[in-house]
Design a protein around this motif. Structure first.
Motif, PDB file in Angstrom:
ATOM      1  N   PRO A 105       0.822  -1.215   0.000  1.00  0.00           N
ATOM      2  CA  PRO A 105       0.000   0.000   0.000  1.00  0.00           C
ATOM      3  C   PRO A 105       0.854   1.263   0.000  1.00  0.00           C
ATOM      4  N   LYS A 106       0.376   2.259  -0.739  1.00  0.00           N
ATOM      5  CA  LYS A 106       1.037   3.571  -0.800  1.00  0.00           C
ATOM      6  C   LYS A 106      -0.043   4.648  -0.758  1.00  0.00           C
ATOM      7  N   VAL A 107       0.285   5.812  -0.223  1.00  0.00           N
ATOM      8  CA  VAL A 107      -0.658   6.921  -0.130  1.00  0.00           C
ATOM      9  C   VAL A 107      -0.041   8.160  -0.748  1.00  0.00           C
ATOM     10  N   ILE A 108      -0.822   8.879  -1.550  1.00  0.00           N
ATOM     11  CA  ILE A 108      -0.433  10.188  -2.069  1.00  0.00           C
ATOM     12  C   ILE A 108      -1.571  11.174  -1.801  1.00  0.00           C
ATOM     13  N   TYR A 109      -1.251  12.463  -1.796  1.00  0.00           N
ATOM     14  CA  TYR A 109      -2.240  13.492  -1.487  1.00  0.00           C
ATOM     15  C   TYR A 109      -2.621  14.258  -2.747  1.00  0.00           C
ATOM     16  N   ASN A 110      -3.945  14.433  -2.964  1.00  0.00           N
ATOM     17  CA  ASN A 110      -4.446  15.184  -4.104  1.00  0.00           C
ATOM     18  C   ASN A 110      -4.877  16.571  -3.635  1.00  0.00           C
ATOM     19  N   ALA A 111      -4.120  17.596  -4.047  1.00  0.00           N
ATOM     20  CA  ALA A 111      -4.390  18.956  -3.583  1.00  0.00           C
ATOM     21  C   ALA A 111      -5.706  19.499  -4.141  1.00  0.00           C
ATOM     22  N   LYS A 112      -6.133  19.015  -5.316  1.00  0.00           N
ATOM     23  CA  LYS A 112      -7.382  19.508  -5.921  1.00  0.00           C
ATOM     24  C   LYS A 112      -8.598  19.010  -5.148  1.00  0.00           C
ATOM     25  N   GLY A 169       2.550  17.703 -10.193  1.00  0.00           N
ATOM     26  CA  GLY A 169       1.278  17.324  -9.584  1.00  0.00           C
ATOM     27  C   GLY A 169       0.604  16.136 -10.220  1.00  0.00           C
ATOM     28  N   SER A 170       1.071  15.670 -11.350  1.00  0.00           N
ATOM     29  CA  SER A 170       0.497  14.467 -11.960  1.00  0.00           C
ATOM     30  C   SER A 170       0.964  13.241 -11.186  1.00  0.00           C
ATOM     31  N   LEU A 188      -2.434   8.513 -13.723  1.00  0.00           N
ATOM     32  CA  LEU A 188      -3.695   8.480 -13.005  1.00  0.00           C
ATOM     33  C   LEU A 188      -4.595   9.644 -13.428  1.00  0.00           C
ATOM     34  N   SER A 189      -5.875   9.488 -13.150  1.00  0.00           N
ATOM     35  CA  SER A 189      -6.846  10.548 -13.416  1.00  0.00           C
ATOM     36  C   SER A 189      -6.575  11.745 -12.518  1.00  0.00           C
ATOM     37  N   ASP A 190      -7.251  12.860 -12.797  1.00  0.00           N
ATOM     38  CA  ASP A 190      -7.010  14.081 -12.032  1.00  0.00           C
ATOM     39  C   ASP A 190      -7.271  13.900 -10.542  1.00  0.00           C
ATOM     40  N   ASP A 191      -8.237  13.007 -10.183  1.00  0.00           N
ATOM     41  CA  ASP A 191      -8.524  12.803  -8.763  1.00  0.00           C
ATOM     42  C   ASP A 191      -7.711  11.653  -8.159  1.00  0.00           C
ATOM     43  N   TYR A 192      -6.810  11.065  -8.932  1.00  0.00           N
ATOM     44  CA  TYR A 192      -5.883   9.995  -8.504  1.00  0.00           C
ATOM     45  C   TYR A 192      -6.584   8.667  -8.170  1.00  0.00           C
ATOM     46  N   THR A 193      -7.842   8.504  -8.517  1.00  0.00           N
ATOM     47  CA  THR A 193      -8.541   7.281  -8.123  1.00  0.00           C
ATOM     48  C   THR A 193      -8.776   6.320  -9.285  1.00  0.00           C
ATOM     49  N   LYS A 194      -8.432   6.734 -10.501  1.00  0.00           N
ATOM     50  CA  LYS A 194      -8.665   5.908 -11.685  1.00  0.00           C
ATOM     51  C   LYS A 194      -7.442   5.988 -12.601  1.00  0.00           C
ATOM     52  N   ILE A 195      -7.474   5.212 -13.673  1.00  0.00           N
ATOM     53  CA  ILE A 195      -6.395   5.222 -14.661  1.00  0.00           C
ATOM     54  C   ILE A 195      -6.789   6.125 -15.817  1.00  0.00           C
TER      55      ILE A 195
END
Length: 463
Positions: A105-112, A169-170, A188-195
């Motif tokens: 598992p890895k975690v990243i933060y989406n500022a948007k 930021g990508s 990843l998609s702009d919200d980081y939850t999809k491809i």
């Protein structure tokens, strides 16, 4: 609702408050890490995300049958003193997670979106045919993550994986595909939850355990060979664009990567600059243990040139997170060698073996790294750590006496712990003394444990 918003703001402030920096911290490689309350840290195959001055360390916490128990998270300012925060994703978090494997598992933060996004490798708990990614999100870094589901990215297999946030930021997913023969890089998609798209395929190399860092415009992608739980030599690829072209793989460092497998590369940025920390797991199953017996190997990555990596090894490192420095060894540690009285020879590992099970022998003293030992205190007992391998001297079975002395994981408990009293070295498990078999004076004669007699083949000096 106002009260809820206030509570959420307070929780976020608590998670991100900037504490005072701690001083330099010495970390023992090949050991179990513990929390501030003495609990074992289970964050295997994990990663780190920095929020404020806190480093948040997360990883696999498994049941004895290897199935998923939780993704556990801990935090620290000095990368040694860890406070348990939360099991951020649990087997009870969603029906789909009831009996599965969740790995790396890895975690990243989406500022948007202001969301923390967790990605992991998911299997069904019975076999490795799903090869999916799992995704979850949270409003706080160490909160309870909401499970969004699992899928095969663009229809491809996805096994060992990591995620990477670039300087623009990508974000990207990098994962092993085609039964580990390919490495796929996805945006990843702009919200980081999809491809969003498939960016590159490193085809046919049979690599896994990806870890990536960007330094001075060059991407370094570290990988392991696909040899199950057993360690092998790491290799890296380089590129100036994630789309490639990629050069490599180039093998580097210790032939068994210090008996570890890569999981993450952490930039440690401080007042003196930025150092890069290799984070690896010394997997318990490689030495007959369960996954949660695995220990950690953290080493400084060095960059001899703009496009090359080196990985020097030591049984200890000292990290100064405030300064951004990582040094080999500890200022307080002196390496020694053990000499047996009856022959005048030194304790050694047969054939310079660097992995689990290498036999301890006596050999002519030559000040080689193969006979250099760190005396590491574990409570009231001492572990003897061979510097050439990073493994501990242990008796190789639970027998009361007659067992061979070998090198193995330092996490095997009493078998790797000794009482040093005067000139005797007594094993905690058996209560027997370290000796040279048959009182032989022949080079390469095996070391064993034997009932203590006070004879010369059981008398040792450290120098």
């Amino acid at each position: 609702m106002k009260g809820l918003r206030l509570a959420a703001a307070c929780a976020f402030a608590a998670a991100t408050a900037a504490p005072a920096w701690a001083g330099p911290a010495t970390i023992n490689n090949g050991s179990q890490f513990t929390t501030t309350t003495g609990g074992q840290i289970d964050a295997h195959g994990g990663g780190v995300i920095k929020v404020g001055n806190y480093y948040y360390f997360l990883g696999e916490n498994r049941n004895p049958d290897y199935s998923f128990r939780a993704v556990s998270m801990y935090r620290s300012t000095d990368l040694k003193t860890w406070e348990f925060r939360n099991d951020i994703l649990k087997s009870s978090s969603a029906d789909e997670l009831n009996f599965v494997n969740i790995e790396r598992p890895k975690v990243i933060y989406n500022a948007k979106t202001k969301k923390y996004v967790l990605w992991a490798h998911k299997e069904n708990g019975k076999d490795y045919v799903e090869a999916r990614v799992a995704v979850a999100t949270s409003d706080t870094v160490d909160g309870d993550y909401t499970y969004l589901g699992s899928f095969n990215p663009l229809g491809y297999e996805s096994r060992d994986m990591t995620v990477f946030q670039d300087t623009d930021g990508s974000a990207y997913l990098i994962s092993s595909a085609a039964v580990n023969y390919d490495l796929n890089i996805y945006k990843l998609s702009d919200d980081y939850t999809k491809i969003d798209s498939l960016v590159a395929v490193l085809k046919g190399f049979h690599r896994e355990a990806p870890a990536i860092v960007k330094r001075a415009g060059t991407y370094f992608l570290l990988t392991s060979g696909a040899s199950g739980w057993n360690p092998n030599q790491a290799a890296y690829f380089t590129a100036t664009s994630l789309a490639g072209p990629w050069s490599g793989p180039t093998r580097f460092g210790h032939p068994y990567t210090y008996n570890s497998q890569s999981t993450f590369i952490l930039p440690v940025q401080g007042s003196m600059g930025t150092s890069y920390l290799y984070m690896g797991d010394r997997w318990g199953p490689a030495s007959g243990q369960i996954v949660n017996d695995s220990t950690y190997v953290w080493l400084p990555l060095r960059f001899p040139t703009a496009t090359s990596i080196d990985l020097p090894t030591a049984s200890q490192i000292t990290i100064d997170a405030a300064r951004g420095t990582i040094a080999l060894g500890s200022p307080a540690t002196t390496l020694v060698r053990a000499k047996v009285a009856h022959s005048g020879m030194c304790l050694n590992i047969n054939g310079y073996n660097q992995t689990f099970g290498g036999k301890a022998i006596q050999w002519t003293c030559n000040r080689d790294g193969n006979e250099q030992l760190e005396r590491r205190q574990v409570g009231d007992y001492t572990q003897l750590v061979f510097q050439h391998s990073g493994l501990c001297l242990a008796q190789d079975s639970d027998k009361q006496y007659g067992a061979l002395a070998t090198q193995t994981s330092c996490s095997v408990g009493a078998r790797s712990q000794w009482t040093i009293s005067g000139d005797t070295i007594v094993n905690r498990q058996s209560g027997s003394c370290l000796a040279i078999g048959g009182a032989s004076k022949d080079p390469a004669k095996e070391a064993i444990v034997w009932p203590c007699t006070g004879d010369a083949e059981q008398k040792w000096t450290f120098e």
